[in-house]
Each structure stands twice: as C-alpha cells, then as structure tokens.
Write an enzyme that holds these catalytic residues in place. Structure first.
Site, PDB file in Angstrom:
ATOM      1  N   SER A   6      43.581  52.758  32.643  1.00  0.00           N
ATOM      2  CA  SER A   6      42.448  52.694  31.723  1.00  0.00           C
ATOM      3  C   SER A   6      42.301  53.945  30.851  1.00  0.00           C
ATOM      4  CB  SER A   6      41.156  52.420  32.493  1.00  0.00           C
ATOM      5  OG  SER A   6      41.196  51.127  33.037  1.00  0.00           O
ATOM      6  N   LYS A  21      32.793  47.370  42.765  1.00  0.00           N
ATOM      7  CA  LYS A  21      32.218  46.489  41.744  1.00  0.00           C
ATOM      8  C   LYS A  21      30.906  45.840  42.188  1.00  0.00           C
ATOM      9  CE  LYS A  21      36.502  45.446  39.292  1.00  0.00           C
ATOM     10  NZ  LYS A  21      37.407  44.428  38.769  1.00  0.00           N
ATOM     11  N   ASP A  29      36.050  41.234  33.065  1.00  0.00           N
ATOM     12  CA  ASP A  29      37.326  40.751  33.627  1.00  0.00           C
ATOM     13  C   ASP A  29      37.603  39.300  33.232  1.00  0.00           C
ATOM     14  OD1 ASP A  29      38.176  43.057  34.893  1.00  0.00           O
ATOM     15  OD2 ASP A  29      37.161  42.594  36.775  1.00  0.00           O
TER      16      ASP A  29
HETATM   17  P1  NDP Z   1      40.756  41.954  47.346  1.00  0.00           P
HETATM   18  O1  NDP Z   1      41.239  42.947  48.354  1.00  0.00           O
HETATM   19  O2  NDP Z   1      39.295  41.761  47.121  1.00  0.00           O
HETATM   20  O3  NDP Z   1      41.342  40.490  47.741  1.00  0.00           O
HETATM   21  C1  NDP Z   1      42.695  40.329  48.102  1.00  0.00           C
HETATM   22  C2  NDP Z   1      43.042  38.844  48.128  1.00  0.00           C
HETATM   23  O4  NDP Z   1      44.466  38.724  48.292  1.00  0.00           O
HETATM   24  C3  NDP Z   1      42.402  38.061  49.280  1.00  0.00           C
HETATM   25  O5  NDP Z   1      42.111  36.768  48.834  1.00  0.00           O
HETATM   26  C4  NDP Z   1      43.529  38.066  50.343  1.00  0.00           C
HETATM   27  O6  NDP Z   1      43.463  36.972  51.232  1.00  0.00           O
HETATM   28  C5  NDP Z   1      44.747  37.925  49.455  1.00  0.00           C
HETATM   29  N1  NDP Z   1      45.980  38.443  50.073  1.00  0.00           N
HETATM   30  C6  NDP Z   1      46.257  39.721  50.414  1.00  0.00           C
HETATM   31  N2  NDP Z   1      47.508  39.813  50.932  1.00  0.00           N
HETATM   32  C7  NDP Z   1      48.024  38.569  50.903  1.00  0.00           C
HETATM   33  C8  NDP Z   1      49.287  38.008  51.308  1.00  0.00           C
HETATM   34  N3  NDP Z   1      50.284  38.786  51.821  1.00  0.00           N
HETATM   35  N4  NDP Z   1      49.486  36.681  51.137  1.00  0.00           N
HETATM   36  C9  NDP Z   1      48.515  35.890  50.604  1.00  0.00           C
HETATM   37  N5  NDP Z   1      47.294  36.365  50.212  1.00  0.00           N
HETATM   38  C10 NDP Z   1      47.057  37.688  50.369  1.00  0.00           C
HETATM   39  O7  NDP Z   1      41.513  42.350  45.989  1.00  0.00           O
HETATM   40  P2  NDP Z   1      41.059  41.973  44.499  1.00  0.00           P
HETATM   41  O8  NDP Z   1      40.633  40.557  44.510  1.00  0.00           O
HETATM   42  O9  NDP Z   1      40.111  42.969  43.955  1.00  0.00           O
HETATM   43  O10 NDP Z   1      42.418  42.172  43.651  1.00  0.00           O
HETATM   44  C11 NDP Z   1      43.498  41.244  43.703  1.00  0.00           C
HETATM   45  C12 NDP Z   1      44.572  41.604  42.673  1.00  0.00           C
HETATM   46  O11 NDP Z   1      44.099  41.423  41.340  1.00  0.00           O
HETATM   47  C13 NDP Z   1      45.068  43.057  42.756  1.00  0.00           C
HETATM   48  O12 NDP Z   1      46.469  43.039  42.720  1.00  0.00           O
HETATM   49  C14 NDP Z   1      44.477  43.711  41.515  1.00  0.00           C
HETATM   50  O13 NDP Z   1      45.311  44.759  41.034  1.00  0.00           O
HETATM   51  C15 NDP Z   1      44.462  42.545  40.544  1.00  0.00           C
HETATM   52  N6  NDP Z   1      43.460  42.724  39.443  1.00  0.00           N
HETATM   53  C16 NDP Z   1      43.936  42.805  38.145  1.00  0.00           C
HETATM   54  C17 NDP Z   1      43.043  42.970  37.082  1.00  0.00           C
HETATM   55  C18 NDP Z   1      43.590  43.051  35.683  1.00  0.00           C
HETATM   56  O14 NDP Z   1      42.846  43.456  34.765  1.00  0.00           O
HETATM   57  N7  NDP Z   1      44.829  42.668  35.432  1.00  0.00           N
HETATM   58  C19 NDP Z   1      41.584  43.060  37.292  1.00  0.00           C
HETATM   59  C20 NDP Z   1      41.188  42.939  38.696  1.00  0.00           C
HETATM   60  C21 NDP Z   1      42.123  42.794  39.716  1.00  0.00           C
HETATM   61  P3  NDP Z   1      42.509  37.017  52.566  1.00  0.00           P
HETATM   62  O15 NDP Z   1      41.131  36.641  52.103  1.00  0.00           O
HETATM   63  O16 NDP Z   1      43.124  36.016  53.468  1.00  0.00           O
HETATM   64  O17 NDP Z   1      42.588  38.412  53.096  1.00  0.00           O
END
Ligand code: NDP
Length: 267
Positions: free
Chosen positions: A17, A66, A103
């Site tokens: 950013s 957030k 977002d």
């Molecule tokens: P969170 O930690 O809140 O959530 C992670 C999610 O990923 C959960 O649903 C989790 O499942 C799942 N998960 C984690 N590991 C695995 C795996 N090995 N196999 C399957 N599912 C898995 O993270 P965020 O939601 O905040 O972020 C997610 C992604 O989005 C990140 O990579 C982040 O960088 C990206 N992002 C990109 C943005 C952009 O502007 N391009 C903006 C915001 C985010 P479970 O519930 O079962 O644990």
C-alpha cells in the site's frame, strides 16, 4: 508539512500500500506521506490514537484489525461497510472517525472493468469464510450473480455466512461435486500453506475465470485454474482498486489505476 496516512496491521512489513499510494500521489500531484505502522496485537486503539495525535488524516486497516476498526468509528460509517461489518479505510475528520470498506468495490472493479467479466447471471463460487470472504460477499451478491455458493474448509462457517447474506448455499468442498462455475474466487489463505482449496474435479465451467485474492505470486489455486483451461488472475488489481477508492475518499480525486497496476506487476 505533508498530510499523513498509513496502513496499520500486524504484520504489515509486506504491504504494498505505501508504494501504491506514493504512485497515486505522484500521478495526481498530491502532497502526502503514506507509511506503514505495525500495531501490537493488543494495542490497535492506542496505536490509532497516537497516529491521530501526530497529525494522521486517514488510515488503511488490514489484518487482523478490520473488525476493531469498525468498532472504533464514532462518525459516519458507509452503508457498504455497515453491510459487511468490517472497515478497511478510516477518515479522521475533525474529532470524528469515519469508516468505509473498499475491498468489495475493489474486487468488483477488477473483475468487471479491468478483466471485462460480467457477474450478473453468472455461477459464482466464493472460497473461504474469513475476513476477506466476509468483506466481498455482500457486494458480490449485489452484482446479481445467477447463483452464488460459499465453500470453506470448516463447512459450518460457510453455511452461516451464506445464510446471513442470502447466498444460494454454503458448505464444505464436497458439496461442490457435480457443480460448475463461471467465476471462482479464492478468498482463502491456503496459498500461504502452498495449497489450493480442495475443489472436486469439473468445477471450472468452459471459459471460467479463476481469481485468487492473494497477490504478487503464483498460487496452487491459479495453477489449478490454468490446468482446468480457465483464465487465472491474482488479486493485484483488487489491491490497487481498493487503494484508489480509499485515495478518492481522502483526497477527493480518483487516480488512474491502469499504469499503477501495470507497474506493480512489473515490480
Ligand atoms: P482469514 O485468516 O480471516 O481466513 C482464512 C480463510 O482461509 C478461512 O476461510 C480458512 O478456512 C481458509 N484456509 C486457510 N488455510 C486453508 C487451506 N490450507 N485450505 C483451505 N482453506 C484454508 O484470512 P482473510 O480472509 O483475511 O484473507 C484471505 C486471503 O485474502 C489472504 O491471502 C489475503 O492476502 C487475501 N486478501 C487480498 C486482498 C486484496 O486486496 N487482494 C484484500 C483482503 C484479503 P477455515 O475457516 O477452515 O480455517
């Protein structure tokens, strides 16, 4: 002295950013200074108070703050931030703190404008049920997909999310057997484990787009999309578009995102 902004998160060292906002400022000839601040996990409110006291005019908020940012707002919160319950942009206006979430619009603009893909009437799969998925689900539904399913490793979380926002269905990846999608959005952090969500075979419809919100590197999900004959794009465009929306909120000017996105991809 230049107006001060920052991205606040934990960790935040990797954040692109500051570079993006410096490019926007250069392009629009705005005199501003945009830094990065790593807040202690138990010190978000304190860090914000210090930044405001030092003259901060606004901030982007990232993981894991957030939802705390949403609670911190005592001024106006936009409808789109209220709809998702998390805030990624703060505006310090007089004594008040206003909140927004850019977002969702960032993702939508990247898919519909930059990539030229329609969402209306299409079969959409949203993978994940964390903060990122929660932030984009309502905006995606507002774009009128024909069908939108949410899938998550912990199936119950996807069921709850789908029900709360009125998606077509939510559950585990097994429930996707026999389904096909035109747009598959990976909002999981599986890429950090060098893994892809465990999708059953055949979920990519002919001509589908596989979109990974992760950015700046090739992920196993993007490889899976390509192997299935789908187009594959990372989340760099979403990142730049959500930043442009924040910039506009703070400065009243919309930067041209195309050259910044192209330069980001070359970095
Ligand atoms: P969170 O930690 O809140 O959530 C992670 C999610 O990923 C959960 O649903 C989790 O499942 C799942 N998960 C984690 N590991 C695995 C795996 N090995 N196999 C399957 N599912 C898995 O993270 P965020 O939601 O905040 O972020 C997610 C992604 O989005 C990140 O990579 C982040 O960088 C990206 N992002 C990109 C943005 C952009 O502007 N391009 C903006 C915001 C985010 P479970 O519930 O079962 O644990």
């Amino acid at each position: 002295m230049a107006d001060r902004y920052a991205v606040i998160g934990h960790p935040v060292a990797h954040s692109k950013s500051p570079w993006i906002h410096a490019e926007f400022a250069r392009q629009t000839r705005q005199d501003l200074d945009y830094g990065r601040i790593e807040a202690p996990l138990d010190g978000f409110a304190r860090t914000l108070a210090e930044f405001r006291a030092a003259g901060g005019r606004g901030a982007n908020i990232t993981l894991p703050f957030k939802d705390q940012a949403f609670a911190y707002c005592d001024g106006a919160v936009t409808e789109r931030a209220l709809a998702v319950g998390v805030v990624n942009t703060l505006v310090f206006d007089g004594g008040k703190v206003q909140g927004d979430n850019t977002d969702g619009v960032g993702l939508l603009r990247d898919i519909t404008v930059n990539l030229g893909r329609a969402i209306a009437g299409k079969r959409v799969l949203l993978m994940g049920a964390g903060g990122a998925a929660q932030g984009v689900l309502a905006p995606l539904l507002a774009a009128h997909p024909g069908r939108l399913m949410v899938a998550n490793r912990t199936a119950e979380k996807a069921r709850v999310l789908a029900q709360r926002y009125g998606a077509s269905a939510g559950g585990g990846y097994d429930a996707l057997r026999g389904e096909q999608f035109d747009l598959l959005i990976n909002a999981t952090s599986a890429g950090l484990d060098d893994a892809a969500p465990p999708l059953p075979a055949g979920v990519f419809a002919p001509g589908a787009l596989g979109y990974d919100m992760d950015y700046g590197r090739d992920t196993p999900f993007l490889a899976l999309a390509r192997a299935a004959g789908a187009a594959a794009h990372d989340g760099s465009g979403m990142l730049v578009e959500q930043a442009a929306e924040s910039f506009q909120l703070w400065r009243g000017l919309r930067p041209d995102t195309a050259p910044v996105l192209a330069a980001l991809r070359r970095r």
